[in-house]
Design a protein around this motif. Structure first.
Motif, short mmCIF file in Angstrom:
data_model
loop_
_atom_site.label_atom_id
_atom_site.label_comp_id
_atom_site.label_asym_id
_atom_site.label_seq_id
_atom_site.Cartn_x
_atom_site.Cartn_y
_atom_site.Cartn_z
N TYR A 34 4.20 5.32 -5.70
CA TYR A 34 4.22 5.17 -7.15
C TYR A 34 3.22 6.12 -7.81
O TYR A 34 3.53 6.75 -8.82
CB TYR A 34 3.91 3.72 -7.54
N GLN A 35 2.03 6.23 -7.22
CA GLN A 35 1.02 7.15 -7.76
C GLN A 35 1.54 8.58 -7.71
O GLN A 35 1.35 9.35 -8.65
CB GLN A 35 -0.28 7.06 -6.94
N LYS A 36 2.18 8.94 -6.61
CA LYS A 36 2.71 10.29 -6.45
C LYS A 36 3.84 10.53 -7.46
O LYS A 36 3.92 11.61 -8.06
CB LYS A 36 3.23 10.47 -5.03
N ASP A 37 4.69 9.54 -7.66
CA ASP A 37 5.83 9.70 -8.57
C ASP A 37 5.42 9.71 -10.04
O ASP A 37 6.08 10.35 -10.86
CB ASP A 37 6.85 8.58 -8.36
N ALA B 122 0.84 -1.21 0.00
CA ALA B 122 0.00 0.00 0.00
C ALA B 122 0.88 1.25 0.00
O ALA B 122 0.61 2.22 -0.72
CB ALA B 122 -0.93 -0.01 1.21
N GLU B 123 1.94 1.23 0.81
CA GLU B 123 2.85 2.38 0.85
C GLU B 123 3.54 2.56 -0.51
O GLU B 123 3.68 3.68 -1.00
CB GLU B 123 3.90 2.17 1.94
#
Length: 170
Positions: free
Chosen positions: A138-141, A132-133
């Motif tokens: 990954y979404q943020k990057d 989850a982390e």
């Protein structure tokens, strides 16, 4: 009444064994005479169990020798059943010789141990948290960022459109 060859031969073998002849050559001659007299006069084959007893009686010294190192001390050793069992218990496979060095260390390829169910469940829970982390990071990057346009030559500059937020509206 019929003559019982087997019991008669067994009785004669018992008498011969109980005599306890110490000299092997004399013992072998007596056994040969007994077998020839039994087979010659009665024309009947001796019982295999009694023949085995006579063979053991011939090899009495070898079978009763308690020396545990008789394999290396005698050229043609004969082991009794208990000595053979003892030898098999002491022997190891060649695999051990391949894996253990002269210094006593084990040099075999390491093997993973199997995890218990409890350990596997704990690992699954920790993996879900880490996943989850990682997914959030990954979404943020990989999220699209603001687009910046750079003009390198003055002829590429065009007048801003009327809808642009940087133009003063009058």
């Amino acid at each position: 009444m019929s003559y019982n060859y087997t019991s008669d031969f067994e009785r004669q073998v018992n008498q011969l064994v109980l005599r306890g002849i110490l000299d092997r050559s004399v013992r072998m001659n007596e056994i040969r005479k007994l077998i020839e007299s039994h087979t010659g006069s009665m024309n009947h084959k001796p019982d295999t169990t009694q023949l085995e007893r006579l063979a053991d009686y011939i090899l009495k010294e070898e079978l009763t020798d308690p020396n545990p190192y008789k394999m290396s001390h005698t050229p043609y050793p004969i082991l009794s059943p208990w000595q053979q069992e003892l030898r098999y218990r002491r022997e190891v496979t060649l695999k051990v010789a391949e894996e253990i060095g002269a210094d006593g260390q084990r040099y075999a390829a390491p093997k993973r141990r199997h995890r218990s169910t409890k350990e596997l469940l704990l690992l699954d829970e920790q993996a879900r948290i880490r996943n989850a982390e990682r997914a959030a990071q990954y979404q943020k990057d990989t999220a699209p960022g603001p687009i910046s346009v750079y003009h390198l030559r003055p002829d590429e500059i065009s007048p801003p459109s009327r809808d642009s937020k940087y133009i003063k509206k009058s």
